[in-house]
Design a protein around this motif. Structure first.
Motif, mmCIF file in Angstrom:
data_model
loop_
_atom_site.group_PDB
_atom_site.id
_atom_site.type_symbol
_atom_site.label_atom_id
_atom_site.label_comp_id
_atom_site.label_asym_id
_atom_site.label_seq_id
_atom_site.Cartn_x
_atom_site.Cartn_y
_atom_site.Cartn_z
ATOM 1 N N ILE A 171 -27.170 -47.838 28.855
ATOM 2 C CA ILE A 171 -26.034 -47.511 27.981
ATOM 3 C C ILE A 171 -26.541 -47.083 26.608
ATOM 4 C CG2 ILE A 171 -24.518 -49.102 29.239
ATOM 5 C CD1 ILE A 171 -24.834 -51.093 26.956
ATOM 6 N N CYS A 172 -25.679 -46.417 25.867
ATOM 7 C CA CYS A 172 -26.028 -45.965 24.520
ATOM 8 C C CYS A 172 -26.342 -47.175 23.632
ATOM 9 C CB CYS A 172 -24.872 -45.161 23.935
ATOM 10 S SG CYS A 172 -25.147 -44.668 22.210
ATOM 11 N N GLY A 173 -27.480 -47.154 22.959
ATOM 12 C CA GLY A 173 -27.875 -48.240 22.083
ATOM 13 C C GLY A 173 -27.022 -48.344 20.831
ATOM 14 N N ALA A 174 -26.247 -47.296 20.556
ATOM 15 C CA ALA A 174 -25.395 -47.316 19.367
ATOM 16 C C ALA A 174 -23.957 -47.715 19.697
ATOM 17 C CB ALA A 174 -25.411 -45.946 18.690
ATOM 18 N N CYS A 175 -23.387 -47.171 20.784
ATOM 19 C CA CYS A 175 -21.956 -47.413 21.048
ATOM 20 C C CYS A 175 -21.666 -48.053 22.397
ATOM 21 C CB CYS A 175 -21.155 -46.109 20.931
ATOM 22 S SG CYS A 175 -21.295 -45.023 22.366
ATOM 23 N N GLY A 176 -22.665 -48.159 23.273
ATOM 24 C CA GLY A 176 -22.459 -48.839 24.543
ATOM 25 C C GLY A 176 -21.932 -47.968 25.675
ATOM 26 N N VAL A 228 -27.519 -35.859 23.151
ATOM 27 C CA VAL A 228 -26.853 -36.893 22.343
ATOM 28 C C VAL A 228 -25.768 -37.573 23.172
ATOM 29 C CG1 VAL A 228 -27.244 -35.536 20.229
ATOM 30 C CG2 VAL A 228 -25.004 -35.460 21.338
ATOM 31 N N CYS A 229 -25.404 -38.785 22.753
ATOM 32 C CA CYS A 229 -24.282 -39.493 23.365
ATOM 33 C C CYS A 229 -22.995 -38.750 23.035
ATOM 34 C CB CYS A 229 -24.228 -40.916 22.816
ATOM 35 S SG CYS A 229 -22.727 -41.812 23.272
ATOM 36 N N SER A 230 -22.171 -38.504 24.057
ATOM 37 C CA SER A 230 -20.953 -37.719 23.814
ATOM 38 C C SER A 230 -19.908 -38.509 23.033
ATOM 39 C CB SER A 230 -20.347 -37.267 25.148
ATOM 40 O OG SER A 230 -19.890 -38.386 25.884
ATOM 41 N N ARG A 231 -20.032 -39.823 23.014
ATOM 42 C CA ARG A 231 -19.010 -40.614 22.322
ATOM 43 C C ARG A 231 -19.320 -40.821 20.842
ATOM 44 N NH1 ARG A 231 -16.248 -46.423 23.689
ATOM 45 N NH2 ARG A 231 -18.372 -47.180 23.648
ATOM 46 N N CYS A 232 -20.591 -41.095 20.508
ATOM 47 C CA CYS A 232 -20.885 -41.407 19.102
ATOM 48 C C CYS A 232 -21.826 -40.384 18.468
ATOM 49 C CB CYS A 232 -21.462 -42.812 18.979
ATOM 50 S SG CYS A 232 -23.142 -42.984 19.600
ATOM 51 N N GLY A 233 -22.321 -39.413 19.258
ATOM 52 C CA GLY A 233 -23.166 -38.370 18.696
ATOM 53 C C GLY A 233 -24.590 -38.810 18.407
HETATM 54 FE FE FE Z 1 -23.078 -43.598 21.827
#
Ligand code: FE
Length: 138
Positions: A53-58, A102-107
């Motif tokens: 999962i994204c380390g910033a937003c999950g 990049v993560c599509s949710r938090c960039g």
């Molecule tokens: Fe993210």
């Protein structure tokens, strides 16, 4: 957590808020497009079964079934969990033409994608361990 106008669930935070949430090292990679030194990341040789999962937003990004040993020094995947979970951008930095992932949710910056991966996609998503967390199966 601040969200945008409600038309999507994208996450937007200020640099200060991200720095507080992530700490200096992960901030430099996820939010300033840094790269961890090859072979040093905690998921490079990791063989767990589950979802990265994204380390910033999950947000869920990559399944362990698509992870393979590329020999590059970074965790490598031949496919994202869903085409919607990532975005790809042209990156002309460091005198190279690359495609940033990049993560599509938090960039947040995850890594780059190259066209020298294994079948069936022929793609190599080269991702920083520091950009990821792991959710074990079950
Ligand atoms: Fe993210």
């Amino acid at each position: 957590m601040e969200k945008n106008d409600g038309s999507s669930d994208k996450i937007r935070l200020s640099d200060d808020e991200w720095r507080k949430r992530l700490g200096a090292e992960r901030f430099s990679i996820l939010r300033e497009k840094g790269t961890e030194r090859p072979g040093t990341g905690k998921y490079y040789h990791f063989k767990g079964q589950g979802v990265f999962i994204c380390g910033a937003c999950g947000q869920e990004l990559f399944a362990s079934e698509t992870k393979y040993d590329s020999g590059s020094g970074w965790p490598s995947f031949w496919e994202p969990l869903s085409p919607d979970s990532i975005e790809e951008h042209d990156d002309g930095s460091h005198f190279m033409r690359r495609i940033e992932v990049v993560c599509s949710r938090c960039g947040s910056h995850l890594g780059h994608v190259f066209e020298d991966g294994p079948k069936p996609t022929g793609l190599r998503y080269c991702i920083n361990s520091a950009s990821l967390d792991f959710k074990p199966k079950g």
